[in-house]
Scaffold this motif. Structure first.
Motif, PDB file in Angstrom:
ATOM      1  N   ALA A  61     -14.411  -1.037 -11.609  1.00 16.18           N
ATOM      2  CA  ALA A  61     -13.373  -1.887 -12.201  1.00 16.18           C
ATOM      3  C   ALA A  61     -12.151  -1.061 -12.572  1.00 16.18           C
ATOM      4  O   ALA A  61     -11.010  -1.431 -12.254  1.00 16.18           O
ATOM      5  CB  ALA A  61     -13.917  -2.612 -13.423  1.00 16.18           C
ATOM      6  N   ALA A  62     -12.361   0.060 -13.232  1.00 18.17           N
ATOM      7  CA  ALA A  62     -11.244   0.929 -13.635  1.00 18.17           C
ATOM      8  C   ALA A  62     -10.552   1.534 -12.415  1.00 18.17           C
ATOM      9  O   ALA A  62      -9.316   1.598 -12.356  1.00 18.17           O
ATOM     10  CB  ALA A  62     -11.744   2.026 -14.572  1.00 18.17           C
ATOM     11  N   GLU A  63     -11.348   1.981 -11.435  1.00 20.43           N
ATOM     12  CA  GLU A  63     -10.756   2.602 -10.239  1.00 20.43           C
ATOM     13  C   GLU A  63      -9.955   1.591  -9.421  1.00 20.43           C
ATOM     14  O   GLU A  63      -8.877   1.907  -8.919  1.00 20.43           O
ATOM     15  CB  GLU A  63     -11.853   3.238  -9.382  1.00 20.43           C
ATOM     16  CG  GLU A  63     -12.570   4.401 -10.041  1.00 20.43           C
ATOM     17  CD  GLU A  63     -11.662   5.582 -10.346  1.00 20.43           C
ATOM     18  OE1 GLU A  63     -10.686   5.806  -9.616  1.00 20.43           O
ATOM     19  OE2 GLU A  63     -11.935   6.286 -11.337  1.00 20.43           O
ATOM     20  N   LEU A  64     -10.470   0.380  -9.289  1.00 19.19           N
ATOM     21  CA  LEU A  64      -9.743  -0.638  -8.541  1.00 19.19           C
ATOM     22  C   LEU A  64      -8.496  -1.096  -9.290  1.00 19.19           C
ATOM     23  O   LEU A  64      -7.469  -1.392  -8.678  1.00 19.19           O
ATOM     24  CB  LEU A  64     -10.665  -1.813  -8.223  1.00 19.19           C
ATOM     25  CG  LEU A  64     -11.772  -1.488  -7.216  1.00 19.19           C
ATOM     26  CD1 LEU A  64     -12.810  -2.602  -7.167  1.00 19.19           C
ATOM     27  CD2 LEU A  64     -11.184  -1.236  -5.828  1.00 19.19           C
ATOM     28  N   GLN A  65      -8.566  -1.142 -10.613  1.00 21.39           N
ATOM     29  CA  GLN A  65      -7.384  -1.466 -11.410  1.00 21.39           C
ATOM     30  C   GLN A  65      -6.304  -0.415 -11.195  1.00 21.39           C
ATOM     31  O   GLN A  65      -5.132  -0.740 -10.978  1.00 21.39           O
ATOM     32  CB  GLN A  65      -7.759  -1.545 -12.900  1.00 21.39           C
ATOM     33  CG  GLN A  65      -6.609  -1.942 -13.801  1.00 21.39           C
ATOM     34  CD  GLN A  65      -6.153  -3.372 -13.552  1.00 21.39           C
ATOM     35  OE1 GLN A  65      -6.964  -4.275 -13.421  1.00 21.39           O
ATOM     36  NE2 GLN A  65      -4.854  -3.592 -13.475  1.00 21.39           N
ATOM     37  N   ARG A  66      -6.697   0.842 -11.222  1.00 22.58           N
ATOM     38  CA  ARG A  66      -5.748   1.943 -10.989  1.00 22.58           C
ATOM     39  C   ARG A  66      -5.175   1.852  -9.574  1.00 22.58           C
ATOM     40  O   ARG A  66      -3.973   2.023  -9.361  1.00 22.58           O
ATOM     41  CB  ARG A  66      -6.468   3.282 -11.191  1.00 22.58           C
ATOM     42  CG  ARG A  66      -5.555   4.477 -11.195  1.00 22.58           C
ATOM     43  CD  ARG A  66      -6.292   5.770 -11.542  1.00 22.58           C
ATOM     44  NE  ARG A  66      -6.920   5.676 -12.860  1.00 22.58           N
ATOM     45  CZ  ARG A  66      -8.232   5.784 -13.088  1.00 22.58           C
ATOM     46  NH1 ARG A  66      -9.068   6.004 -12.104  1.00 22.58           N
ATOM     47  NH2 ARG A  66      -8.733   5.695 -14.301  1.00 22.58           N
ATOM     48  N   ALA A  67      -6.032   1.549  -8.601  1.00 18.01           N
ATOM     49  CA  ALA A  67      -5.587   1.466  -7.210  1.00 18.01           C
ATOM     50  C   ALA A  67      -4.609   0.321  -6.996  1.00 18.01           C
ATOM     51  O   ALA A  67      -3.687   0.429  -6.189  1.00 18.01           O
ATOM     52  CB  ALA A  67      -6.796   1.299  -6.293  1.00 18.01           C
ATOM     53  N   SER A  68      -4.793  -0.777  -7.735  1.00 15.26           N
ATOM     54  CA  SER A  68      -3.919  -1.938  -7.538  1.00 15.26           C
ATOM     55  C   SER A  68      -2.461  -1.617  -7.844  1.00 15.26           C
ATOM     56  O   SER A  68      -1.564  -2.260  -7.292  1.00 15.26           O
ATOM     57  CB  SER A  68      -4.399  -3.118  -8.381  1.00 15.26           C
ATOM     58  OG  SER A  68      -4.184  -2.883  -9.760  1.00 15.26           O
ATOM     59  N   GLY A  69      -2.221  -0.639  -8.694  1.00 15.08           N
ATOM     60  CA  GLY A  69      -0.845  -0.227  -8.985  1.00 15.08           C
ATOM     61  C   GLY A  69      -0.247   0.672  -7.920  1.00 15.08           C
ATOM     62  O   GLY A  69       0.934   1.005  -7.982  1.00 15.08           O
ATOM     63  N   GLN A  70      -1.054   1.077  -6.942  1.00 11.93           N
ATOM     64  CA  GLN A  70      -0.579   1.996  -5.904  1.00 11.93           C
ATOM     65  C   GLN A  70      -0.380   1.327  -4.551  1.00 11.93           C
ATOM     66  O   GLN A  70       0.037   1.980  -3.596  1.00 11.93           O
ATOM     67  CB  GLN A  70      -1.585   3.139  -5.733  1.00 11.93           C
ATOM     68  CG  GLN A  70      -1.788   3.959  -6.989  1.00 11.93           C
ATOM     69  CD  GLN A  70      -2.867   5.009  -6.784  1.00 11.93           C
ATOM     70  OE1 GLN A  70      -2.967   5.604  -5.718  1.00 11.93           O
ATOM     71  NE2 GLN A  70      -3.669   5.242  -7.802  1.00 11.93           N
ATOM     72  N   VAL A  71      -0.709   0.030  -4.454  1.00 17.31           N
ATOM     73  CA  VAL A  71      -0.606  -0.663  -3.167  1.00 17.31           C
ATOM     74  C   VAL A  71       0.146  -1.980  -3.338  1.00 17.31           C
ATOM     75  O   VAL A  71       0.299  -2.475  -4.451  1.00 17.31           O
ATOM     76  CB  VAL A  71      -2.010  -0.924  -2.562  1.00 17.31           C
ATOM     77  CG1 VAL A  71      -2.715   0.384  -2.239  1.00 17.31           C
ATOM     78  CG2 VAL A  71      -2.866  -1.784  -3.486  1.00 17.31           C
ATOM     79  N   ASP A  72       0.604  -2.532  -2.211  1.00 15.13           N
ATOM     80  CA  ASP A  72       1.375  -3.767  -2.224  1.00 15.13           C
ATOM     81  C   ASP A  72       0.565  -4.977  -1.763  1.00 15.13           C
ATOM     82  O   ASP A  72       1.111  -5.913  -1.193  1.00 15.13           O
ATOM     83  CB  ASP A  72       2.610  -3.619  -1.323  1.00 15.13           C
ATOM     84  CG  ASP A  72       3.591  -2.598  -1.871  1.00 15.13           C
ATOM     85  OD1 ASP A  72       3.662  -2.454  -3.102  1.00 15.13           O
ATOM     86  OD2 ASP A  72       4.269  -1.937  -1.063  1.00 15.13           O
ATOM     87  N   GLU A  97       0.190   1.576   5.108  1.00  8.21           N
ATOM     88  CA  GLU A  97      -1.199   1.571   5.557  1.00  8.21           C
ATOM     89  C   GLU A  97      -2.142   2.231   4.554  1.00  8.21           C
ATOM     90  O   GLU A  97      -3.099   2.887   4.933  1.00  8.21           O
ATOM     91  CB  GLU A  97      -1.298   2.247   6.916  1.00  8.21           C
ATOM     92  CG  GLU A  97      -0.500   1.510   7.969  1.00  8.21           C
ATOM     93  CD  GLU A  97      -0.530   2.180   9.318  1.00  8.21           C
ATOM     94  OE1 GLU A  97      -1.017   3.313   9.419  1.00  8.21           O
ATOM     95  OE2 GLU A  97      -0.052   1.555  10.272  1.00  8.21           O
ATOM     96  N   ARG A  98      -1.878   2.067   3.284  1.00  7.25           N
ATOM     97  CA  ARG A  98      -2.775   2.635   2.275  1.00  7.25           C
ATOM     98  C   ARG A  98      -4.118   1.922   2.318  1.00  7.25           C
ATOM     99  O   ARG A  98      -4.194   0.732   2.607  1.00  7.25           O
ATOM    100  CB  ARG A  98      -2.151   2.535   0.904  1.00  7.25           C
ATOM    101  CG  ARG A  98      -0.877   3.401   0.805  1.00  7.25           C
ATOM    102  CD  ARG A  98      -0.414   3.497  -0.593  1.00  7.25           C
ATOM    103  NE  ARG A  98      -1.290   4.428  -1.296  1.00  7.25           N
ATOM    104  CZ  ARG A  98      -0.874   5.544  -1.871  1.00  7.25           C
ATOM    105  NH1 ARG A  98       0.375   5.861  -1.853  1.00  7.25           N
ATOM    106  NH2 ARG A  98      -1.714   6.326  -2.480  1.00  7.25           N
ATOM    107  N   ILE A  99      -5.156   2.674   1.995  1.00  7.64           N
ATOM    108  CA  ILE A  99      -6.516   2.145   2.036  1.00  7.64           C
ATOM    109  C   ILE A  99      -7.158   2.372   0.673  1.00  7.64           C
ATOM    110  O   ILE A  99      -7.156   3.495   0.161  1.00  7.64           O
ATOM    111  CB  ILE A  99      -7.352   2.842   3.125  1.00  7.64           C
ATOM    112  CG1 ILE A  99      -6.694   2.688   4.499  1.00  7.64           C
ATOM    113  CG2 ILE A  99      -8.778   2.296   3.146  1.00  7.64           C
ATOM    114  CD1 ILE A  99      -7.288   3.581   5.571  1.00  7.64           C
ATOM    115  N   VAL A 100      -7.692   1.311   0.096  1.00  9.30           N
ATOM    116  CA  VAL A 100      -8.423   1.393  -1.172  1.00  9.30           C
ATOM    117  C   VAL A 100      -9.910   1.364  -0.820  1.00  9.30           C
ATOM    118  O   VAL A 100     -10.362   0.442  -0.134  1.00  9.30           O
ATOM    119  CB  VAL A 100      -8.068   0.220  -2.106  1.00  9.30           C
ATOM    120  CG1 VAL A 100      -8.914   0.255  -3.365  1.00  9.30           C
ATOM    121  CG2 VAL A 100      -6.580   0.246  -2.439  1.00  9.30           C
TER     122      VAL A 100
END
Length: 192
Positions: A61-72, A97-100
């Protein structure tokens, strides 16, 4: 008549094996010390271990929250079975082409990873499988068609699209585990 020995040459000493060991020992100790400090190697006299204490755990949850601020694109937070253990997460690549990615270990010791990206399917498959994309067919899972590709180490990759975002599942899991992650991804809500 024998010639006298050349006085300018130094007498040759024979090195014993123990003297050679003591000459090399400081260099070996320095190399092991540097490698240990830099974390590039480890010593495990009992052989490889798969104890839970040695396997990292991440908070998806924390990692995906952080990732959401790095992608469009909207990042989904899947909820795989409760006994799966999230052990890796990262964001790779460059825009657009960022990948989460988030990876899980199953109770059987298999590994599955979900990759999310706005990249074209062919680009995502190439990045995640490290192979030229060649579709092997489709499977129906979680009320979606998933295109199946070959991946590394005789693994597969399943790819589908949801609301303009490509979802790719890969890993060493069996079909039931792939289907469980496909279901979790299909039902997932975007992180806020």
């Amino acid at each position: 008549m024998a010639e006298p020995p050349n006085q300018t040459e130094a007498p040759q000493r024979r090195r014993t094996p123990s003297a050679m060991v003591f000459a090399i020992l400081p260099m070996v100790l320095i190399a092991f010390g540097a490698a240990g400090l830099l974390g590039m190697c480890s010593f495990n006299p009992g052989g490889p271990a798969t104890e839970d204490a040695q396997v990292p755990t991440v908070d998806p949850a924390a990692e995906l929250q952080r990732a959401s601020g790095q992608v469009d694109f909207p990042v989904l937070h899947p909820q795989p079975p409760a006994d799966w253990r999230a052990n890796s997460a990262n964001v790779a690549g460059a825009d657009p082409e960022r990948i989460v990615r988030v990876g899980w270990l199953t109770p059987d010791g298999d590994y599955l990873r979900l990759a999310q990206s706005a990249a074209a399917e062919q680009d995502l498959v190439s990045a995640e499988t490290r192979r030229p994309p060649q579709a092997q067919g489709t499977v129906r899972a979680a009320d979606r068609d998933w295109v199946v590709y070959d991946s590394v180490r005789s693994e597969q990759a399943w790819v589908t699209e949801r609301d303009g975002v490509r979802l790719l599942i890969t890993g060493s899991g069996d079909e039931a585990e792939f289907r469980a992650l496909a279901e979790a991804a299909a039902q997932a809500e975007p992180v806020r």
